[in-house]
Design a protein around this motif. Structure first.
Motif, PDB file in Angstrom:
ATOM      1  N   GLU A  77       0.958  -1.017  -0.046  1.00 15.68           N
ATOM      2  CA  GLU A  77       0.036  -0.100   0.050  1.00 15.68           C
ATOM      3  C   GLU A  77       0.795   1.378   0.186  1.00 15.68           C
ATOM      4  O   GLU A  77       0.445   2.226  -0.740  1.00 15.68           O
ATOM      5  CB  GLU A  77      -1.020  -0.152   1.109  1.00 15.68           C
ATOM      6  CG  GLU A  77      -1.910   1.300   1.295  1.00 15.68           C
ATOM      7  CD  GLU A  77      -2.501   1.260   2.564  1.00 15.68           C
ATOM      8  OE1 GLU A  77      -3.281   2.161   2.776  1.00 15.68           O
ATOM      9  OE2 GLU A  77      -2.734   0.276   3.370  1.00 15.68           O
ATOM     10  N   GLY A  78       2.065   0.983   0.745  1.00 12.33           N
ATOM     11  CA  GLY A  78       2.929   2.533   0.738  1.00 12.33           C
ATOM     12  C   GLY A  78       3.599   2.713  -0.260  1.00 12.33           C
ATOM     13  O   GLY A  78       3.999   3.654  -0.965  1.00 12.33           O
ATOM     14  N   LEU A  79       3.954   1.533  -1.086  1.00  8.60           N
ATOM     15  CA  LEU A  79       4.568   1.466  -2.390  1.00  8.60           C
ATOM     16  C   LEU A  79       3.893   2.052  -3.490  1.00  8.60           C
ATOM     17  O   LEU A  79       4.071   3.096  -3.933  1.00  8.60           O
ATOM     18  CB  LEU A  79       5.240   0.204  -2.885  1.00  8.60           C
ATOM     19  CG  LEU A  79       5.932   0.004  -4.092  1.00  8.60           C
ATOM     20  CD1 LEU A  79       7.339   1.197  -3.842  1.00  8.60           C
ATOM     21  CD2 LEU A  79       6.545  -1.431  -4.341  1.00  8.60           C
ATOM     22  N   THR A  80       2.511   1.819  -3.436  1.00 11.19           N
ATOM     23  CA  THR A  80       1.471   2.596  -4.461  1.00 11.19           C
ATOM     24  C   THR A  80       1.459   3.863  -4.063  1.00 11.19           C
ATOM     25  O   THR A  80       1.481   4.831  -4.870  1.00 11.19           O
ATOM     26  CB  THR A  80       0.083   1.619  -4.298  1.00 11.19           C
ATOM     27  OG1 THR A  80       0.272   0.367  -4.481  1.00 11.19           O
ATOM     28  CG2 THR A  80      -0.869   2.352  -5.342  1.00 11.19           C
ATOM     29  N   ASP A  81       1.399   4.165  -2.789  1.00  9.79           N
ATOM     30  CA  ASP A  81       1.274   5.659  -2.593  1.00  9.79           C
ATOM     31  C   ASP A  81       2.347   6.542  -2.851  1.00  9.79           C
ATOM     32  O   ASP A  81       2.208   7.628  -3.347  1.00  9.79           O
ATOM     33  CB  ASP A  81       0.804   5.685  -0.878  1.00  9.79           C
ATOM     34  CG  ASP A  81       0.464   7.092  -0.359  1.00  9.79           C
ATOM     35  OD1 ASP A  81      -0.642   7.462  -0.796  1.00  9.79           O
ATOM     36  OD2 ASP A  81       1.121   7.765  -0.038  1.00  9.79           O
ATOM     37  N   PHE A  82       3.588   5.999  -2.615  1.00  9.73           N
ATOM     38  CA  PHE A  82       5.012   6.477  -3.108  1.00  9.73           C
ATOM     39  C   PHE A  82       4.997   6.773  -4.468  1.00  9.73           C
ATOM     40  O   PHE A  82       5.266   7.880  -5.032  1.00  9.73           O
ATOM     41  CB  PHE A  82       6.094   5.874  -2.549  1.00  9.73           C
ATOM     42  CG  PHE A  82       7.331   6.367  -3.013  1.00  9.73           C
ATOM     43  CD1 PHE A  82       8.031   7.373  -2.144  1.00  9.73           C
ATOM     44  CD2 PHE A  82       7.954   6.008  -3.953  1.00  9.73           C
ATOM     45  CE1 PHE A  82       9.013   7.939  -2.471  1.00  9.73           C
ATOM     46  CE2 PHE A  82       9.266   6.503  -4.319  1.00  9.73           C
ATOM     47  CZ  PHE A  82       9.666   7.472  -3.614  1.00  9.73           C
TER      48      PHE A  82
END
Length: 691
Positions: free
Chosen positions: A488-493
């Motif tokens: 989820e964090g990688l998508t957000d980044f």
């Protein structure tokens, strides 16, 4: 926090705007009139006095810098605010992304919740294969990115007729379908899709507050209108004199449109606190209606106009000028150089570096600008979104990194993975299941075995590896700060890097480092400096070659914006011998538009117009003749028993200091300088001072 005390610091015009309770209030804020102060005071007043929750406000800006400044000032002034309270504060695209991710049913538009955001260049990467595959007839492909932006913005079906009689609108339909298939949204898609999904029963904010409203385009105006509920109040601040992005779709009619549409009340902020009266009076000449600019500061020094021979001479002059200013106690960060095109900065960077002048250039080096990181981010994009075929193909057939497959082979691997096994494809395909619990950047590096794919024998291997390690660390730090699971964090980044261009190599231009700021006129908007130098005011630069009255008007507004960044000192310059053949030698009419009484001319004055090529030939011929004469004179002198010494002539040069004249004629002068050796000058442009 005492908002009443804050209000006491405002002038009457600012206070009236903050206290205005109209359903819609449009504030015409003159340049330097405290627009940001009013906007932040309005937010504080609504929260602390009117008891409006921050979560009931949507605050829209046009730049990340403006959004960050507003949030930082609120967080520092109010200890009770959490970052979650300010999720509705940001750029139009950021707020639209938040709504699409957290509140709106994107599935109705054919998307999944984990969609990725793509920059305009990436949209172009998707469009080009469609054109080839479908054999579409598209004219002016070199301007396709701009053409796509303009065509996508057209909402009226009756207006969807190509002026070039090609397939641009058929391409838009196919491009939209492909983006949905790959689960990607462009910047325009964020606004359009959020607008389409905002339903009548959607909870509406109590207040919408807009910064720099004059920059709104038709998509953004539609978004504002749909976001605004029946009981929502709207407060917008801007300056029609600072519309400098019409090529992005902003329009001169925003103020009139909003006032007419919502029967809005109008407020003005007429008092400029920034610039001296001389600067304001000069800048007024570039306003379309010649309207008054009211300032409260003293007259100040006159506008300096200098005639520079060429950019290199000017860079040498400014190196000395800036050092002298700094010696007087002025910090470097209060000095700025503005130019029209980005490539003009190069000569100044070189000269300033050699002269140890600390400087920053407003040119973001983003992930996309660094080949190995551009490749890596696409690798990660495909790893978390297997529908992202354009990224997957680019990773596999990149000519510098990866497996260097052909495009045909890469497409076959994606369509039939078992037919031609690719180890890198297998790694990307297994990333989600194998790396969901990864905590360290080196784990990602080793999982993909990146050493195999970044040319270990190349001279750039060490630099590429360091760049990758730096980016992976940045990603992990970002995810930890957001307290998100890895995927989820990688998508957000990835979405953030598309929207904001994660700046890997250097700080933004607005950093507090004590350095001279070099930037284009467009980048100067919203900033201010004690000393401003605007260079290259030649036709072809300032203004650029123009094709229409609208472009001419925008060039004038852009120059107005640059001039009004200066607080105390404004210096303008033009070139006698510009480096670019497309630029006309001599000052553009913008110089002559400034009233003479406001100008302190420091111009070189040749006796007549000079044909530089012919002059060069004449000088070379004269040098040959002089060398022959000198040889004869030396022979004669050697045979003579008496030598009469002439008194030596000395000259001063702004860059090289004091020198002794070696040779001189009507056209040329040569002098020897202690630390620089012998230098030749054309007298008409040398700016040498005889001692």
């Amino acid at each position: 926090m005492q908002p009443i005390k804050e209000l006491e610091k405002l002038n009457d015009y600012q206070k009236a705007a903050v206290l205005d309770q109209s359903e819609v209030c449009i504030v015409n804020a003159q340049v330097g009139s405290g627009k940001t102060t009013v906007l932040i005071s309005k937010i504080m007043y609504l929260h602390h006095v009117k008891k409006i929750s921050y979560r009931d406000m949507i605050v829209l800006t046009f730049t990340n810098k403006a959004a960050n400044e507003i949030k930082e000032r609120l967080l520092s002034a109010d200890d009770g605010i959490s970052k979650e309270d300010l999720v509705g504060f940001g750029t139009f695209h950021q707020v639209a992304l938040h709504l699409l991710k957290d509140e709106l049913p994107v599935e109705k538009m054919g998307y999944k919740k984990d969609f990725l955001v793509i920059a305009p260049d990436e949209e172009l990467d998707i469009a080009l294969p469609i054109i080839r595959e479908k054999k579409l007839r598209i004219k002016f492909k070199n301007r396709l990115k701009k053409r796509l932006e303009q065509a996508i913005a057209i909402q009226d079906e009756a207006q969807k007729i190509s002026p070039y009689q090609d397939d641009i609108f058929a391409l838009i339909v196919l491009l939209t379908e492909e983006k949905k298939r790959q689960n990607k949204m462009s910047f325009a898609d964020l606004i359009q899709n959020a607008t389409a999904l905002l339903a009548d029963d959607q909870p509406a904010p109590r207040w919408i507050i807009i910064d720099e409203v004059q920059d709104s385009d038709q998509l953004q105006l539609a978004f504002i209108d749909r976001l605004k509920g029946t009981d929502t109040r709207l407060f917008a601040v801007g300056d029609p004199n600072q519309i400098i992005y019409s090529w992005r779709g902003s329009t001169l009619n925003v103020f009139a449109t909003l006032i007419q549409k919502y029967d809005a009340s109008e407020r003005t902020l007429p008092i400029n606190y920034r610039s001296s009266r001389s600067i304001l009076e000069a800048a007024r000449c570039f306003l379309k209606d010649g309207s008054d600019l009211t300032g409260i500061r003293e007259t100040g020094s006159k506008i300096v106009v200098k005639n520079q021979y060429n950019p290199f001479n000017e860079a040498c002059y400014l190196a000395d000028r800036i050092e002298a200013i700094h010696q007087q106690g002025i910090p470097y960060h209060e000095i700025a150089i503005f130019y029209r095109t980005q490539n003009q900065s190069r000569v100044f960077e070189d000269v300033f570096l050699k002269n140890n002048i600390p400087h920053e250039v407003s040119l973001k080096k983003t992930i996309r600008d660094i080949p190995v990181l551009n490749w890596l981010i696409k690798l990660l994009r495909f790893s978390i979104n297997h529908d992202d075929w354009s990224s997957g193909i680019d990773v596999l057939c990149n000519k510098e990194y990866g497996e260097k497959r052909t495009e045909k082979a890469a497409r076959k691997i994606l369509k039939e993975p078992a037919a031609d096994q690719s180890e890198l494809f297998a790694k990307m395909n297994g990333f989600v299941s194998h790396c969901s619990e990864v905590k360290k950047p080196e784990e990602i590096y080793h999982y993909f075995e990146l050493d195999r794919y970044i040319r270990p024998t190349a001279s750039t291997y060490g630099e590429d590896k360091a760049s990758i390690e730096r980016l992976l660390k940045l990603i992990i730090d970002y995810i930890e700060e957001k307290q998100m699971p890895l995927l989820e964090g990688l998508t957000d980044f990835v979405n953030s890097s598309a929207l904001y261009g994660i700046n890997i190599l250097k700080k933004d231009i607005d950093s507090h480092a004590d350095s001279v700021k070099l930037m284009t006129l467009h980048a100067s908007k919203g900033l201010e400096f004690l000393y401003v130098f605007i260079i290259g005011i030649n036709y072809g630069l300032i203004p650029l070659h123009m094709k229409s009255p609208e472009e001419e008007a925008e060039e004038r507004r852009l120059f107005f914006v640059g001039m009004t960044r200066a607080k105390d000192v404004l210096e303008l310059s033009f070139y006698t011998n510009p480096d670019d053949y497309r630029v006309i030698p001599g000052e553009s009419r913008y110089i002559n538009m400034i009233p003479p009484q406001l100008v302190a001319n420091q111009l070189a004055k040749p006796a007549a117009a000079v044909n530089l090529q012919e002059l060069k030939k004449q000088i070379q011929a004269a040098k040959v003749a002089e060398e022959k004469a000198q040889s004869a004179a030396e022979i004669e002198s050697a045979e003579s028993e008496t030598v009469i010494a002439e008194p030596e002539k000395r000259v001063r040069h702004q860059k090289y200091g004091i020198g002794i004249v070696i040779k001189e004629d009507e056209t040329m002068i040569e002098a020897d300088f202690e630390h620089y050796g012998s230098k030749e000058f054309i007298k008409a442009f040398s700016e040498l001072e005889y001692l």
